[in-house]
Design a protein around this motif. Structure first.
Motif, PDB file in Angstrom:
ATOM      1  N   GLN A  11       0.852  -1.119   0.216  1.00  0.00           N
ATOM      2  CA  GLN A  11      -0.089  -0.034   0.061  1.00  0.00           C
ATOM      3  C   GLN A  11       0.713   1.216   0.050  1.00  0.00           C
ATOM      4  OE1 GLN A  11      -3.411   0.391  -0.135  1.00  0.00           O
ATOM      5  NE2 GLN A  11      -3.469  -1.892  -0.238  1.00  0.00           N
ATOM      6  N   PRO A  12       0.614   2.160  -0.870  1.00  0.00           N
ATOM      7  CA  PRO A  12       1.367   3.536  -0.631  1.00  0.00           C
ATOM      8  C   PRO A  12       1.178   4.109   0.395  1.00  0.00           C
ATOM      9  CG  PRO A  12      -0.516   3.740  -1.992  1.00  0.00           C
ATOM     10  CD  PRO A  12      -0.535   2.263  -1.802  1.00  0.00           C
ATOM     11  N   GLU A  13       2.293   4.935   1.013  1.00  0.00           N
ATOM     12  CA  GLU A  13       2.117   5.779   2.210  1.00  0.00           C
ATOM     13  C   GLU A  13       1.399   6.751   1.840  1.00  0.00           C
ATOM     14  OE1 GLU A  13       3.717   4.920   5.441  1.00  0.00           O
ATOM     15  OE2 GLU A  13       4.139   3.140   4.558  1.00  0.00           O
ATOM     16  N   PRO A  14       0.465   7.128   2.887  1.00  0.00           N
ATOM     17  CA  PRO A  14      -0.542   8.310   2.820  1.00  0.00           C
ATOM     18  C   PRO A  14       0.555   9.575   2.990  1.00  0.00           C
ATOM     19  CG  PRO A  14      -0.879   7.370   4.803  1.00  0.00           C
ATOM     20  CD  PRO A  14      -0.084   6.328   4.277  1.00  0.00           C
ATOM     21  N   ILE A  15      -0.018  10.677   2.176  1.00  0.00           N
ATOM     22  CA  ILE A  15       0.826  11.986   2.119  1.00  0.00           C
ATOM     23  C   ILE A  15      -0.090  12.906   3.026  1.00  0.00           C
ATOM     24  CG2 ILE A  15       1.486  14.049   0.903  1.00  0.00           C
ATOM     25  CD1 ILE A  15       1.566  12.098  -1.644  1.00  0.00           C
ATOM     26  N   GLU A  16       0.822  13.285   4.233  1.00  0.00           N
ATOM     27  CA  GLU A  16       0.043  14.104   5.303  1.00  0.00           C
ATOM     28  C   GLU A  16      -0.074  15.454   4.741  1.00  0.00           C
ATOM     29  OE1 GLU A  16      -1.683  13.105   7.948  1.00  0.00           O
ATOM     30  OE2 GLU A  16      -1.278  11.000   7.489  1.00  0.00           O
ATOM     31  N   PRO A  17      -0.884  16.256   5.083  1.00  0.00           N
ATOM     32  CA  PRO A  17      -0.939  17.599   4.260  1.00  0.00           C
ATOM     33  C   PRO A  17      -0.120  18.440   5.551  1.00  0.00           C
ATOM     34  CG  PRO A  17      -3.092  17.230   5.271  1.00  0.00           C
ATOM     35  CD  PRO A  17      -2.306  15.900   5.210  1.00  0.00           C
ATOM     36  N   ASP A  18       0.650  19.363   5.157  1.00  0.00           N
ATOM     37  CA  ASP A  18       1.244  20.360   5.994  1.00  0.00           C
ATOM     38  C   ASP A  18       0.523  21.064   6.727  1.00  0.00           C
ATOM     39  OD1 ASP A  18       3.121  22.076   7.177  1.00  0.00           O
ATOM     40  OD2 ASP A  18       3.728  23.184   5.540  1.00  0.00           O
ATOM     41  N   PRO A  19       0.551  20.709   8.214  1.00  0.00           N
ATOM     42  CA  PRO A  19      -0.487  21.201   9.235  1.00  0.00           C
ATOM     43  C   PRO A  19      -0.152  22.870   9.375  1.00  0.00           C
ATOM     44  CG  PRO A  19       1.252  20.278  10.353  1.00  0.00           C
ATOM     45  CD  PRO A  19       1.491  20.081   8.820  1.00  0.00           C
ATOM     46  N   THR A  20       0.813  23.342   8.911  1.00  0.00           N
ATOM     47  CA  THR A  20       1.049  24.769   8.850  1.00  0.00           C
ATOM     48  C   THR A  20       0.897  25.742   7.383  1.00  0.00           C
ATOM     49  OG1 THR A  20       2.751  24.598  10.704  1.00  0.00           O
ATOM     50  CG2 THR A  20       2.620  26.825   9.914  1.00  0.00           C
ATOM     51  N   PRO A  21      -0.154  26.304   7.328  1.00  0.00           N
ATOM     52  CA  PRO A  21      -0.361  26.920   6.119  1.00  0.00           C
ATOM     53  C   PRO A  21       0.637  27.928   5.740  1.00  0.00           C
ATOM     54  CG  PRO A  21      -2.183  27.562   7.451  1.00  0.00           C
ATOM     55  CD  PRO A  21      -1.274  26.581   8.257  1.00  0.00           C
ATOM     56  N   THR A  22       1.150  28.189   4.830  1.00  0.00           N
ATOM     57  CA  THR A  22       1.920  29.020   4.329  1.00  0.00           C
ATOM     58  C   THR A  22       1.393  30.514   4.255  1.00  0.00           C
ATOM     59  OG1 THR A  22       3.000  27.446   2.570  1.00  0.00           O
ATOM     60  CG2 THR A  22       3.426  29.780   2.303  1.00  0.00           C
ATOM     61  N   PRO A  23       2.056  31.449   5.068  1.00  0.00           N
ATOM     62  CA  PRO A  23       1.300  32.800   5.220  1.00  0.00           C
ATOM     63  C   PRO A  23       1.355  33.365   3.771  1.00  0.00           C
ATOM     64  CG  PRO A  23       3.010  32.230   7.069  1.00  0.00           C
ATOM     65  CD  PRO A  23       3.060  31.148   5.856  1.00  0.00           C
ATOM     66  N   VAL A  24       0.099  34.153   3.571  1.00  0.00           N
ATOM     67  CA  VAL A  24      -0.067  34.811   2.471  1.00  0.00           C
ATOM     68  C   VAL A  24       0.135  36.259   2.965  1.00  0.00           C
ATOM     69  CG1 VAL A  24      -1.515  35.406   0.318  1.00  0.00           C
ATOM     70  CG2 VAL A  24      -1.411  33.019   1.381  1.00  0.00           C
ATOM     71  N   GLU A  25       0.935  37.107   2.037  1.00  0.00           N
ATOM     72  CA  GLU A  25       1.097  38.777   2.445  1.00  0.00           C
ATOM     73  C   GLU A  25      -0.127  39.200   2.187  1.00  0.00           C
ATOM     74  OE1 GLU A  25       4.033  42.253   1.616  1.00  0.00           O
ATOM     75  OE2 GLU A  25       4.240  40.621   0.199  1.00  0.00           O
ATOM     76  N   PRO A  26      -0.495  39.968   3.056  1.00  0.00           N
ATOM     77  CA  PRO A  26      -1.950  40.634   2.890  1.00  0.00           C
ATOM     78  C   PRO A  26      -1.992  41.957   1.911  1.00  0.00           C
ATOM     79  CG  PRO A  26      -1.144  40.696   5.401  1.00  0.00           C
ATOM     80  CD  PRO A  26       0.028  40.158   4.495  1.00  0.00           C
TER      81      PRO A  26
END
Length: 165
Positions: A11-26
């Motif tokens: 079975q392929p290893e599940p890819i975990e999403p990065d829990p810290t979203p990349t900040p977007v410049e306001p």
């Protein structure tokens, strides 16, 4: 009927999403481009979002552009974020929201007193071995701003209300 495909038993290893979203410049909202009380309030909300971005990334470019050169409170945060990130430190969380705003105009300066709430967060000072944890909190803060050359600039920030004379 069962089909067996050779080489596919693992079975392929599940890819975990990065829990810290990349900040977007306001991006400065249109309302903050108006020389009105509502424009000043929209500018302050934007300024706080830019502070949050700077604390998450160390990028103080926009924070510096929105701050008057003589704003000592502004300079304190600009220097803090710069020193932390250049030294290998960081900040996480501590995002700001404002509530219970009161707006005054004194000698051409717009002063907005508000309850500023910070979410819980953490930080790692460049010279520290372990991160520090910070509890959520709320403080009454006053921010001053002037309309200069068709834009708002933050001129001061201090704890509490505007002193009465």
């Amino acid at each position: 009927m069962l089909i067996v495909v050779p080489g596919c038993s693992k079975q392929p290893e599940p890819i975990e999403p990065d829990p810290t979203p990349t900040p977007v410049e306001p991006v400065l909202p249109e309302a903050a481009k108006e020389n009105t009380e509502d424009g000043a309030l929209a500018f302050l909300e934007h300024y706080l979002a830019v502070m949050d971005y700077a604390s998450s990334t160390g990028d103080v470019t926009q924070l510096t552009e929105l701050s008057h050169p003589e704003c000592t409170g502004c300079r304190t945060y600009i220097d803090l974020y710069t020193d932390y990130y250049e030294g290998g430190g960081w900040f996480k969380g501590g995002d700001q929201t404002l509530d219970n705003t009161a707006i005054q105009m004194i000698d051409g300066e717009v002063l907005i007193t508000a309850d500023i709430s910070l979410t819980a967060g953490s930080s790692q000072a460049p010279d520290a071995d372990v991160p520090s944890q910070h509890k959520a909190s709320t403080e009454q803060v006053t921010h001053g701003m002037f309309w200069v050359e068709d834009r708002w600039l933050l001129t001061q920030m201090f704890l509490g209300e505007v002193p009465t004379s």
